[in-house]
Design a protein around this motif. Structure first.
Motif, PDB file in Angstrom:
ATOM      1  N   ILE A 605     -31.306 -23.198  30.749  1.00 29.12           N
ATOM      2  CA  ILE A 605     -31.783 -22.543  29.169  1.00 29.12           C
ATOM      3  C   ILE A 605     -30.594 -22.182  28.620  1.00 29.12           C
ATOM      4  N   ALA A 606     -29.189 -21.684  29.259  1.00 29.99           N
ATOM      5  CA  ALA A 606     -28.464 -20.657  28.591  1.00 29.99           C
ATOM      6  C   ALA A 606     -27.465 -22.126  28.078  1.00 29.99           C
ATOM      7  N   ILE A 607     -27.427 -23.064  28.940  1.00 30.10           N
ATOM      8  CA  ILE A 607     -26.465 -24.159  28.598  1.00 30.10           C
ATOM      9  C   ILE A 607     -27.631 -24.765  27.484  1.00 30.10           C
ATOM     10  N   MET A 608     -28.696 -25.040  27.770  1.00 26.01           N
ATOM     11  CA  MET A 608     -29.048 -25.555  26.090  1.00 26.01           C
ATOM     12  C   MET A 608     -29.470 -24.593  25.155  1.00 26.01           C
ATOM     13  N   ASN A 609     -28.778 -23.591  24.573  1.00 24.95           N
ATOM     14  CA  ASN A 609     -28.719 -22.034  23.965  1.00 24.95           C
ATOM     15  C   ASN A 609     -27.559 -21.958  24.004  1.00 24.95           C
ATOM     16  N   LYS A 610     -26.218 -22.675  24.496  1.00 25.39           N
ATOM     17  CA  LYS A 610     -25.228 -22.880  24.676  1.00 25.39           C
ATOM     18  C   LYS A 610     -24.246 -21.333  25.071  1.00 25.39           C
ATOM     19  N   LEU A 800     -11.157 -33.865  23.688  1.00 25.66           N
ATOM     20  CA  LEU A 800     -11.846 -33.688  25.101  1.00 25.66           C
ATOM     21  C   LEU A 800     -13.299 -34.432  24.763  1.00 25.66           C
ATOM     22  N   ASN A 801     -13.317 -34.823  25.312  1.00 27.48           N
ATOM     23  CA  ASN A 801     -15.007 -35.583  25.138  1.00 27.48           C
ATOM     24  C   ASN A 801     -16.800 -33.767  25.603  1.00 27.48           C
ATOM     25  N   GLU A 802     -15.765 -33.379  25.757  1.00 28.65           N
ATOM     26  CA  GLU A 802     -16.825 -32.233  26.100  1.00 28.65           C
ATOM     27  C   GLU A 802     -17.951 -31.537  24.818  1.00 28.65           C
ATOM     28  N   GLN A 803     -19.410 -31.673  25.602  1.00 22.04           N
ATOM     29  CA  GLN A 803     -19.951 -31.915  24.277  1.00 22.04           C
ATOM     30  C   GLN A 803     -20.498 -30.183  24.586  1.00 22.04           C
ATOM     31  N   ASP A 804     -19.287 -28.966  26.078  1.00 20.56           N
ATOM     32  CA  ASP A 804     -20.107 -28.031  25.266  1.00 20.56           C
ATOM     33  C   ASP A 804     -18.574 -27.475  24.985  1.00 20.56           C
ATOM     34  N   ILE A 805     -18.510 -25.521  24.687  1.00 14.73           N
ATOM     35  CA  ILE A 805     -17.782 -25.078  23.891  1.00 14.73           C
ATOM     36  C   ILE A 805     -17.020 -24.329  25.326  1.00 14.73           C
ATOM     37  N   ILE A 806     -16.943 -24.293  26.968  1.00 13.43           N
ATOM     38  CA  ILE A 806     -16.606 -24.047  27.923  1.00 13.43           C
ATOM     39  C   ILE A 806     -15.013 -23.538  27.307  1.00 13.43           C
ATOM     40  N   ASN A 807     -14.905 -22.480  28.222  1.00 12.09           N
ATOM     41  CA  ASN A 807     -13.364 -21.811  28.291  1.00 12.09           C
ATOM     42  C   ASN A 807     -12.848 -21.740  29.836  1.00 12.09           C
ATOM     43  N   GLN A 908     -24.034 -17.883  12.909  1.00  7.80           N
ATOM     44  CA  GLN A 908     -24.977 -18.547  13.170  1.00  7.80           C
ATOM     45  C   GLN A 908     -24.726 -19.494  13.835  1.00  7.80           C
ATOM     46  N   GLN A 909     -26.057 -20.289  12.295  1.00  2.64           N
ATOM     47  CA  GLN A 909     -26.437 -21.208  12.404  1.00  2.64           C
ATOM     48  C   GLN A 909     -25.191 -22.704  12.478  1.00  2.64           C
ATOM     49  N   PHE A 910     -24.295 -22.307  10.981  1.00  2.00           N
ATOM     50  CA  PHE A 910     -23.290 -22.951  10.720  1.00  2.00           C
ATOM     51  C   PHE A 910     -22.406 -23.219  11.836  1.00  2.00           C
ATOM     52  N   TYR A 911     -21.774 -22.362  12.638  1.00  2.00           N
ATOM     53  CA  TYR A 911     -21.595 -22.375  13.552  1.00  2.00           C
ATOM     54  C   TYR A 911     -21.512 -23.494  14.515  1.00  2.00           C
ATOM     55  N   LYS A 912     -23.349 -22.998  14.713  1.00  2.96           N
ATOM     56  CA  LYS A 912     -24.040 -24.206  15.972  1.00  2.96           C
ATOM     57  C   LYS A 912     -23.530 -26.325  15.269  1.00  2.96           C
ATOM     58  N   LEU A 913     -23.880 -26.214  14.280  1.00  2.77           N
ATOM     59  CA  LEU A 913     -23.055 -27.192  13.051  1.00  2.77           C
ATOM     60  C   LEU A 913     -21.835 -27.592  13.700  1.00  2.77           C
ATOM     61  N   ARG A 968     -33.864 -30.338   6.651  1.00  7.58           N
ATOM     62  CA  ARG A 968     -32.513 -29.023   6.251  1.00  7.58           C
ATOM     63  C   ARG A 968     -31.758 -29.718   7.281  1.00  7.58           C
ATOM     64  N   SER A 969     -31.764 -30.426   8.634  1.00  4.60           N
ATOM     65  CA  SER A 969     -31.050 -30.736   9.013  1.00  4.60           C
ATOM     66  C   SER A 969     -29.813 -31.746   7.973  1.00  4.60           C
ATOM     67  N   VAL A 970     -30.697 -32.716   6.912  1.00  2.00           N
ATOM     68  CA  VAL A 970     -29.252 -33.469   5.856  1.00  2.00           C
ATOM     69  C   VAL A 970     -28.530 -32.378   5.334  1.00  2.00           C
ATOM     70  N   LEU A 971     -29.502 -30.941   5.195  1.00  2.00           N
ATOM     71  CA  LEU A 971     -28.795 -30.398   3.638  1.00  2.00           C
ATOM     72  C   LEU A 971     -27.754 -29.236   4.805  1.00  2.00           C
ATOM     73  N   GLN A 972     -27.525 -29.110   6.331  1.00  8.50           N
ATOM     74  CA  GLN A 972     -26.565 -28.461   6.639  1.00  8.50           C
ATOM     75  C   GLN A 972     -25.311 -29.383   6.900  1.00  8.50           C
ATOM     76  N   LYS A 973     -25.737 -30.833   7.928  1.00 10.86           N
ATOM     77  CA  LYS A 973     -25.138 -31.665   7.540  1.00 10.86           C
ATOM     78  C   LYS A 973     -24.284 -31.906   6.780  1.00 10.86           C
ATOM     79  N   LEU A 974     -24.206 -31.670   5.873  1.00 12.37           N
ATOM     80  CA  LEU A 974     -24.184 -32.590   4.213  1.00 12.37           C
ATOM     81  C   LEU A 974     -21.772 -32.206   4.131  1.00 12.37           C
ATOM     82  N   LEU A 975     -23.187 -31.045   4.438  1.00  8.19           N
ATOM     83  CA  LEU A 975     -21.498 -29.876   4.162  1.00  8.19           C
ATOM     84  C   LEU A 975     -20.159 -29.585   5.522  1.00  8.19           C
ATOM     85  N   LEU A 976     -20.903 -30.221   5.817  1.00  7.84           N
ATOM     86  CA  LEU A 976     -19.767 -31.416   7.302  1.00  7.84           C
ATOM     87  C   LEU A 976     -19.508 -33.102   7.216  1.00  7.84           C
ATOM     88  N   THR A 977     -19.741 -33.658   6.527  1.00  9.18           N
ATOM     89  CA  THR A 977     -19.864 -35.162   6.128  1.00  9.18           C
ATOM     90  C   THR A 977     -18.750 -35.025   5.401  1.00  9.18           C
TER      91      THR A 977
END
Length: 1150
Positions: A605-610, A800-807, A908-913, A968-977
């Motif tokens: 669950i921690a991996i899911m929630n990063k 790096l081809n990682e999906q995580d942000i592990i240091n 927090q939400q924008f950081y997840k994006l 809602r994902s469209v609106l949020q991802k447009l900021l990073l498109t």
């Protein structure tokens, strides 16, 4: 009784249950012993050492041993792998064997008319029982007393006392035995049978002996220390009775016979209460009962069968999180959770008439009435075995009201029932119709006539119905309106539980999670029956026949623990350090508590929630192959790298996660050319030419090194390499001149003369020069200036081809030559561009190639610009387009711009994006990447288009939660498109589309809390695609007509007809139906309900507040998506979910 397990085999002569594990031994006439796990229905092992038929087998009650006897005249003692030793002494077939419950003895009976007691530790015969005049068929030790019972084909059974043998064994444990013949003495001879005896056995606790014989009778005998006498006879079998046993748990006698039947007798009344007839007409030979639960096994000519007297599942219900109501057969009990103390509520056998047998009217299900808070109401469903052929129902439902002064219990018959109100029950009648039963007034009303098999209680007085039909459906039904609210294709639902916003349904072999609107989220299938489940901290814990497992909301599952007994969970209580206290019951209603370690599901669950802190903490304390495999499966190889110690595995994982430092360190340890070749390939893919240089040096690939130095403009190393391995192709101008002067001196003189250096020339040389001048003269061949000057940091081709942000922590140890990584660290420490330059005073469109070609920068600013250009930073001249900064990896400046332009507030939400971007990296975990973050791959406009198409599909399918998430994902991802200048209008159009669809979804969400008619009509005014606008208009048309707002209905019908006439994709019936509504509403021409709605809104969408859906004229808006709110609204935008509502200049596109 119920069949739990069947297995076809050769004739079964003997069976034995393991006292604790779900194992059973089967001795076959073919000479094989099978060890079978009857819970998972698989054979574990076979043993074939016997020569001839195996006639008896038994587990040791305490040790990991079993014994057997067969037609090879031997008694064998086994562990679970092989035969340990053989006891020889019998002169004919061994018919029966059994262990002593305490001493290391084995008792055996044989066709040589003797029984023997063996010490299996010393392999000696310590007693011989003589007296029978025919084959001995069965023999047993008493569980607690010094008694033995044997029976024979001589029509007698004999009761023996072995007290002398016991005393002698205690005195001379390790000495040789000299048989005296007086070790065992006969107490009594039981000779009431009229034919040969086949079986005898002791009762576990009472002074009773049971015998069965070929005279078709079963006899009960009582005994004391001096004699035994006949007590009763059980008659009913029509052929030889082969075996009969007292069941230690069920207060019953079980017998089988050559008449193809298994019969169950009530021990207290000695009457037959159940019969099972073999459908294959096999003769039964043996019965064996489990000592700790309700199972028993029977062996016949062609199969082994395991039965249970009662259903495994223990009915239980959690009441007010403090008590558990459970049922054990006909006894209803309550368990107090804090103390574990049990008390009996009622024995329902006292209120049922006629009095049921031991196997009839046992409680199957308990339900608690949550609608009545004044008194405790329980409804009990019983398994009913009717003797009358006209009554086919096998359920009895009761309402128990545990209050002083209550008159008793109400009884009624139904196939299934559940509470839907304080005094109301929905139930399925004999015709499989659903009826509403008021148990206070005894009023009955049919509310649904469709065929139904089961019903379950749902929140708000609704019911969940399992329909019968060619396509089984699960429907959410409202008894008050008699309407189906939602439905889904589903079959054989057994148990249902509503938790938070989810619905969990289990079948025999599957577990499914739905939303409350019956939209399927997750479904898993098991190979072994699912027994129970509970919801705990956002995941499911469930039990199968042999394991406790978990299921996460992303579909991941795993095993928490294996169990010896089947567990039915009631509750989980959180403990310290990732532990829970599990409260459960086994299939005998025994109260069990167990502490479970749930760190594994919490880690996932921690991996899911990063959640980085939880992930690191778990990895520090848990390092094993399973965790490594999971991290690798989830593409988190950088984390898995911490767990690996093997250098080959570490090298492979380092390459997978793109960590070149660890890969190089592992390659140095391995010292394999193939490893350096793989490392070079990955370094080249990432653009790390420094590491490519090192690998080619290790591999002595001088040609590749020369080409690399040529590409990178490293002239210094190129010249050094020519001293080691000369190559004319890659030589510098000065080196080529020297070669030409040494090899072709006359040509060298001509070149010098053309370059202005006077030379003494001969006639041929002068003629050559004249010829060159006639062609237009000469020009010096100067090598081109390298496009990219040599630098000590790599080219950022890929990250790096990682999906995580592990240091991943990097050690201070130097793992590569000093001249490469120290140079890189120096570049990292150089000063960055100041704020003025970062604001966009230059960009890639300013042709920075001129700066690159400067051999000596004019000032320090140009030097910094050069380094920024090497990193691929994209900075706009005006410095106010946020997406350009995100593309360059300058996240801080990009976020600052969004804060200024659109009031970005939900960081927090924008950081997840940002985290979800393919190449995003918060911290640098490898030394070849500097502290300045490199460019990332941002979203493309085609991805947004696909997301909008998916939202359209969800809208058509009425999956409104998915529609909200999608747009809602469209609106949020447009900021990073990323986009081109000619695509700005498309960007703005996509924002408007997403806003309109999200406001429409807000209408659907507010239906529960507002006037349904008003909200539905407003939803019909929102500008959607024509196909979706028609759907909203049709919905508003139907509801307005049902609620008798005929004027509104007429207005909506007019607009709907207008759209339908311009839409060729709709069926003609839709247009005809709209016209009927219009005509019918014109005849009434009145409104029953006053709502906020105007006809012109259907053509011009009004301004709706996104939070209340009121039409407003004074408002403030979201600076990004344009949605409006009341002036006193102070929170984040409900549409985009990112911005704070209020004044702001708006997003900059150019």
């Amino acid at each position: 009784m119920f069949i739990k397990f069947e297995r076809h085999s050769d004739r079964v002569k003997s069976v034995s249950f393991h006292p604790h594990r779900p194992w059973i031994l089967s001795a076959l006439h073919s000479g094989i012993i099978e060890l079978i796990d009857y819970r998972i229905k698989k054979r574990i092992a076979i043993y074939d050492d016997h020569k001839g038929a195996v006639r008896s087998v038994q587990f040791h009650p305490q040790l990991n041993l079993f014994c057997s006897g067969g037609d090879d005249f031997t008694v064998r003692v086994w562990n679970f792998k092989q035969c340990q030793f053989i006891l020889k002494g019998h002169l004919d077939y061994v018919r029966c064997v059994t262990f002593h419950p305490i001493n290391p003895w084995v008792l055996s009976g044989s066709d040589d008319q003797t029984a023997r007691v063996w010490n299996y530790q010393s392999r000696q015969t310590i007693a011989i029982l003589t007296g029978h005049t025919h084959y001995i068929m069965a023999c047993h030790f008493h569980p607690t007393q010094d008694l033995i019972i044997t029976c024979s084909l001589d029509q007698t059974a004999r009761l023996w006392n072995y007290g002398v043998l016991k005393q002698r064994y205690a005195q001379k444990k390790n000495q040789e035995y000299v048989l005296s013949g007086a070790e065992v003495q006969v107490i009594s001879i039981l000779d009431a049978h009229k034919d040969q005896l086949n079986w005898c056995a002791f009762h576990q606790t009472e002074p009773f002996i049971i015998t069965s014989a070929d005279d078709k009778n079963i006899k009960l005998w009582k005994y004391n220390d001096n004699k035994a006498w006949e007590f009763d006879t059980l008659s009913g079998h029509t052929n030889n009775v082969c075996c009969s046993e007292f069941h230690p748990k069920g207060q019953v006698i079980i017998s089988d016979s050559e008449d193809h039947t298994v019969r169950i007798w009530d021990f207290s009344t000695r009457k037959q209460i159940a019969i099972y007839e073999n459908k294959h007409y096999d003769r039964y030979w043996i019965v064996s009962c489990h000592q700790n639960n309700y199972y028993f096994a029977c062996g016949s000519d062609t199969m082994l069968q395991v039965f249970t007297l009662h259903k495994d599942r223990v009915p239980l219900i959690l009441v007010n999180d403090r008590y558990i109501c459970i049922a054990e057969q006909k006894v209803l009990k309550v368990v107090e959770l804090n103390s574990g103390q049990q008390s009996i509520i009622r024995d329902i056998a006292t209120v049922i008439t006629p009095a049921p047998t031991l196997l009839e009217d046992n409680i199957e299900f308990i339900e608690y009435n949550t609608y009545d808070t004044q008194k405790t109401q329980l409804m009990i469903r019983c398994i009913r075995q009717f003797k009358e052929p006209t009554k086919s129902k096998r359920h009895l439902l009761m309402v128990f009201q545990q209050q002083k002064g209550d008159s008793g219990i109400k009884q009624f018959f139904a196939n299934c029932a559940c509470f839907i109100g304080k005094n109301k029950i929905a139930r399925i009648n004999q015709d499989q119709q659903i009826e509403l039963y008021n148990y206070e007034t005894d009023a009955v009303q049919i509310i649904d006539e469709k065929q139904s098999s089961k019903i379950f209680a749902a929140p708000g007085g609704k019911i969940l119905i399992q329909r019968i039909g060619t396509i089984p459906q699960l429907e959410l039904f409202d008894p008050m309106t008699k309407q189906v609210l939602h439905s889904v294709e589903y079959t054989n639902a057994k148990y249902v539980q509503y938790v938070e916003s989810y619905l969990i349904i289990s079948t025999k072999l599957s577990l499914t999670i739905f939303t409350k609107q019956l939209q399927k989220l997750i479904e898993i299938k098991e190979q072994i029956n699912i027994k129970s489940f509970i919801w705990f901290n956002n995941f499911i814990i469930y039990t199968t026949k042999s394991q406790i497992k978990y299921l996460l909301l992303n579909g991941d599952m795993g095993v928490l623990k294996s169990t010896e007994n089947i567990l039915y969970m009631a509750k989980g209580e959180e403990q310290q350090q990732n532990k829970i206290k599990l409260i459960a019951f086994d299939n005998t209603a025994k109260y069990i508590t167990d502490i479970l370690d749930i760190s594994e599901p919490l880690f996932k669950i921690a991996i899911m929630n990063k959640d980085l802190n939880t992930i690191h903490k778990f990895i520090e304390h848990n390092q094993n192959e399973a965790i490594l495999s999971y991290l690798y499966q989830k593409k988190l190889a950088s984390m898995a790298l911490k767990l690996v110690k093997d250098k080959y595995a570490k090298f492979s994982l380092s390459l997978d996660c793109g960590n070149l430092e660890f890969a190089y360190k592992a390659a140095v340890d391995i010292r394999d050319p193939q490893s350096f070749e793989q490392l070079r390939t990955e370094a080249l893919r990432q653009g790390n030419h420094l590491l490519v240089d090192i690998c080619d040096q290790q591999l002595s690939q001088f040609d590749r090194l020369s080409f690399l130095y040529l590409c990178t403009g490293n002239i210094e190393k190129q010249e050094k390499l020519q001293n080691i391995n000369p190559n004319f192709i890659y030589q510098s101008q000065s080196q080529r001149k020297i070669v030409i002067k040494n090899c072709l001196p006359k040509l060298s003189q001509i070149m010098d003369h053309l370059n202005g250096i006077s030379q003494k020339l001969d006639d041929n040389q002068k003629e050559t020069i004249e010829w060159i001048n006639s062609l237009g003269g000469s020009q010096a061949l100067i090598p081109p200036i390298p496009i990219m000057k040599y630098k000590s940091d790599p080219w950022p081709l890929i990250q790096l081809n990682e999906q995580d942000i592990i240091n991943l922590e990097v050690t201070d140890e130097t793992v590569v030559p000093q001249d490469i990584f120290t140079l890189q660290k120096q570049v990292v420490e150089e000063p960055q561009l100041d704020e003025q330059v970062n604001d966009g005073q230059w960009g890639l469109d300013e042709e920075p190639e001129e700066v690159f070609l400067e051999s000596k920068p004019k000032d320090s600013i140009y030097k910094n610009i050069d380094e920024e250009a090497l990193r691929g930073n994209i900075v706009n001249q005006k410095g106010d387009i946020a997406i350009k900064y995100f593309a360059a990896g300058n996240y801080e400046t990009g976020i600052k711009l969004l804060k200024q332009q659109i009031n970005l507030n939900n960081y927090q939400q924008f950081y997840k994006l940002l985290i979800d971007l393919p190449n995003f990296q918060v911290v640098t975990s490898s030394p070849y990447l500097s502290n300045a973050t490199l460019p990332v791959k941002i979203n493309r406009l085609n991805e947004i288009k696909n997301l909008i198409k998916l939202g359209y599909k969800y809208t058509t399918d009425a999956k409104f939660n998915e529609v909200t998430n999608c747009f809602r994902s469209v609106l949020q991802k447009l900021l990073l498109t990323d986009y081109e200048d000619n695509q700005i209008d498309d960007i703005k159009r996509y924002i408007n589309i997403s806003r309109n669809y999200l406001i429409a979804m807000r209408c659907d969400q507010l239906k529960k809390d507002s006037n349904v008619l008003e909200v539905t009509c407003k939803m019909a005014t929102i500008d959607l695609l024509p196909i979706h606008r028609i759907l909203t208009l049709r919905q508003a048309l139907s509801i307005s007509y049902k609620q008798k707002n005929f004027i509104t209905c007429q207005q909506i019908a007019k607009k709907l007809i207008e759209l339908l006439r311009n839409d060729n994709t709709q069926k003609p019936e839709v247009l005809q139906n709209a016209q009927k509504y219009e005509k019918a509403s014109q005849q009434q021409n009145s409104n029953a309900i006053q709502i906020e709605f105007q006809e012109q809104w259907l053509n011009e969408q009004p301004i709706y507040s996104a939070n209340t859906l009121k039409n407003i004229s004074i408002y403030k808006s979201c600076p990004y998506d344009g949605s409006v709110y009341e002036t006193d609204y102070q929170q984040n935008c409900l549409i985009c979910g990112l911005c704070q509502v209020g004044k702001a200049p708006g997003l900059k596109y150019q």
